[in-house]
Design a protein around this motif. Sequence first.
Motif, short mmCIF file in Angstrom:
data_model
loop_
_atom_site.label_atom_id
_atom_site.label_comp_id
_atom_site.label_asym_id
_atom_site.label_seq_id
_atom_site.Cartn_x
_atom_site.Cartn_y
_atom_site.Cartn_z
N THR A 263 40.83 46.69 37.14
CA THR A 263 39.51 46.29 36.64
C THR A 263 39.62 45.52 35.33
OG1 THR A 263 39.20 48.38 35.45
CG2 THR A 263 38.42 48.29 37.73
N VAL A 264 38.67 44.61 35.14
CA VAL A 264 38.55 43.85 33.89
C VAL A 264 37.08 43.83 33.51
CG1 VAL A 264 38.91 41.65 32.72
CG2 VAL A 264 40.50 42.38 34.53
N LYS A 265 36.77 44.18 32.26
CA LYS A 265 35.38 44.22 31.80
C LYS A 265 34.96 42.86 31.25
CE LYS A 265 35.41 49.15 30.63
NZ LYS A 265 35.26 50.16 29.55
N GLN A 266 33.66 42.57 31.40
CA GLN A 266 33.10 41.35 30.82
C GLN A 266 31.64 41.61 30.45
OE1 GLN A 266 32.68 37.97 33.44
NE2 GLN A 266 32.25 36.55 31.78
N ALA A 267 31.28 41.33 29.21
CA ALA A 267 29.88 41.39 28.79
C ALA A 267 29.28 40.02 29.03
CB ALA A 267 29.78 41.78 27.32
N PHE A 268 28.23 39.96 29.86
CA PHE A 268 27.67 38.65 30.18
C PHE A 268 26.15 38.66 30.05
CE2 PHE A 268 26.17 35.38 33.22
CZ PHE A 268 26.61 34.27 32.52
N LEU A 482 31.96 44.57 35.65
CA LEU A 482 33.33 44.96 35.96
C LEU A 482 33.87 44.07 37.08
CD1 LEU A 482 35.20 47.25 34.89
CD2 LEU A 482 34.66 48.51 36.99
N HIS A 483 34.93 43.32 36.76
CA HIS A 483 35.65 42.57 37.78
C HIS A 483 36.69 43.52 38.38
CE1 HIS A 483 33.94 38.74 36.51
NE2 HIS A 483 34.10 39.16 35.27
N VAL A 484 36.69 43.61 39.70
CA VAL A 484 37.56 44.59 40.38
C VAL A 484 38.42 43.89 41.40
CG1 VAL A 484 37.62 46.73 41.70
CG2 VAL A 484 35.71 46.30 40.12
N SER A 485 39.70 44.25 41.44
CA SER A 485 40.58 43.78 42.51
C SER A 485 41.24 44.99 43.17
CB SER A 485 41.63 42.81 41.98
OG SER A 485 42.78 43.50 41.53
N ASP A 486 41.74 44.77 44.36
CA ASP A 486 42.40 45.84 45.10
C ASP A 486 43.84 46.05 44.65
OD1 ASP A 486 43.61 43.58 46.04
OD2 ASP A 486 43.12 43.91 48.16
N GLY A 487 44.20 45.45 43.53
CA GLY A 487 45.56 45.58 43.01
C GLY A 487 46.47 44.42 43.35
N THR A 488 46.04 43.57 44.28
CA THR A 488 46.87 42.42 44.66
C THR A 488 46.51 41.16 43.90
OG1 THR A 488 45.41 41.65 46.44
CG2 THR A 488 47.00 43.37 47.00
N VAL A 489 45.42 41.21 43.13
CA VAL A 489 44.88 40.01 42.51
C VAL A 489 44.68 40.23 41.01
CG1 VAL A 489 42.98 38.35 42.49
CG2 VAL A 489 43.66 39.45 44.63
N ILE A 502 36.95 29.75 41.00
CA ILE A 502 37.99 30.03 41.99
C ILE A 502 39.38 29.83 41.40
CG2 ILE A 502 36.50 29.44 43.93
CD1 ILE A 502 38.15 26.82 44.18
N TYR A 503 39.47 29.08 40.28
CA TYR A 503 40.76 28.83 39.65
C TYR A 503 41.24 30.04 38.84
CZ TYR A 503 38.02 24.56 40.11
OH TYR A 503 37.17 23.58 40.56
N ASN A 504 40.40 31.06 38.70
CA ASN A 504 40.69 32.19 37.85
C ASN A 504 41.28 33.39 38.59
OD1 ASN A 504 39.23 30.43 36.27
ND2 ASN A 504 37.98 31.99 35.29
N TYR A 505 41.72 33.17 39.82
CA TYR A 505 42.37 34.24 40.60
C TYR A 505 43.84 33.88 40.83
CZ TYR A 505 37.55 35.55 41.83
OH TYR A 505 36.23 35.93 41.79
N ALA A 506 44.68 34.87 40.74
CA ALA A 506 46.11 34.66 40.98
C ALA A 506 46.70 35.95 41.53
CB ALA A 506 46.82 34.25 39.70
N PRO A 507 47.79 35.85 42.30
CA PRO A 507 48.44 37.08 42.78
C PRO A 507 48.90 37.94 41.61
CG PRO A 507 49.25 35.16 43.98
CD PRO A 507 48.42 34.64 42.84
N ALA A 508 48.70 39.25 41.72
CA ALA A 508 49.14 40.16 40.67
C ALA A 508 50.66 40.14 40.58
CB ALA A 508 48.64 41.57 40.97
N GLU A 509 51.15 40.28 39.37
CA GLU A 509 52.61 40.27 39.18
C GLU A 509 53.22 41.59 39.63
OE1 GLU A 509 53.25 39.40 35.10
OE2 GLU A 509 52.43 37.37 35.24
#
Length: 509
Positions: A263-268, A482-489, A502-509
Amino acid sequence: MRRTTRSGALAACVAASLVLAGCADSGTARAGSSTLDIATLTFPQSLDPAQAVGSALPFFQATYDTLVKREPDGGFSPMLATAWEYDDDRTELSLTLRKDVKFADGTAFDAAAVKANMERFKKGGGADAKWLNDLESVQVVDAAHVTLELKQPNPAMLFYLSDAAGLMANPAKFGEADSLKTTPDGTGPYRLDKARTTIGTRWVYERNEDYWGERLPYDTLTISFFDNETAIVNGLKTGQVNAALLQTADQQVAIESDPGMETVKQAFDFQGLLLFDRDGKLAPALKDARVRQALNYAIDRETMLSVIRQERGQVTSQVFGPDTQGYDEKLDTYYSHDPARARKLLAEAGYAEGFTLKLPRISAIVNDALATSLATDFEAVGVDLVWDELDGGSAIQKVFTDRAYPGMVMNIGQAASDWIVVNELVTPGAFNMFGTTDPTVRELVPEIQAGSDEQAAQAARELNAHLVREGWFVPFYRMTYLHVSDGTVKITPQSGMAVPSIYNYAPAE
């Protein structure tokens, strides 16, 4: 609630919250990191960029490039335009264009295409068409150079060119009735796979192998619509989707308990009561700044944040967000919860016995807890808050067309641009529908619009403080999403947008 008037933008925002038709199907298994599946609660009614709105921008970014790219931190970098420059009075913006870009049918992207797209967007009646109201003309210098001639300086123009107004479609398709609604034709990194796409449910994009720019890390991009956040959380947990944005506190809590999620938090967005009727046309009491100040002192922001948002946010008394020059941290707590002071101000204004305030209520925005909290706080100082229950469609008509209410509780994105805040909330338009102004506003707004960077920043700070002191608005809090990914992103939030580009997604390291 984000046509040629600002009511169109509001309609788009309401639609984003309320027009939730259809549901996502179960999908198919994804082939590792080469596929990205994003969940969403909103979708566009058309894929024609002339109708594009910022809240649905990822659907368009897949197949259309913008003239300017907006980076995650809100800065701008080259895209279809490789360079840009204003003249001295900032009423001419010259763009240098890429020469190696083609549309899907092989047609070259050039200055003529820019002219055709921008003129079409301005006249197209889309929710964000107003963004180009200041565009006087588009002058083609040669194939690789174009000049935007403006009626007046517009400090947000680069932002607009990185958003819906900057999307470039193939002009060859403009004469084909409704072609772009379902068959986008741009220069973007993906092509819509119509065979696998079900409009209203699931959009599937396949990599554009001829893309001129840097390849994005996913061969396939899928955007799946869900009609509620509970379904999105289930989709994340069951592997149906890879990434999503969660807004409600309950669902954020539910997902954070899952160790497999990142998860990543963002105040918007900020949530608050926008007072339209500061001239007292519908509610005479609101003409007096002391009454508006009293409403601000009446509400218990800290308790509201704790109970309604489970502390997921920050109380605020200002509409300028932290990414703007006008933001002042001290103004977040300008209004404390002080019912005694509120009653005193009301008495000084001639309303010792209180008054009645009738507001529209849309349940998707004002839930039961919020409705009760506001009514209770206002009642404690003598203000009788009456809720008029509406659905999304009737709200747009009654609030923005009929102008039937003195204000409305809304969720508003806090842009990174001072001018966008001013142009949306302060200058006449949907959110200042009665055109309220005063000498201070008339003095400072032109400085923000046309002054030097230093002058504009100072004027924005002064204007923000003035609006807070005069009680132009009754903000409650900025909401943490809350931005949430399944752990792969890996997800990087986007300044100025609730959903990432769409440019702000990348495979998780």
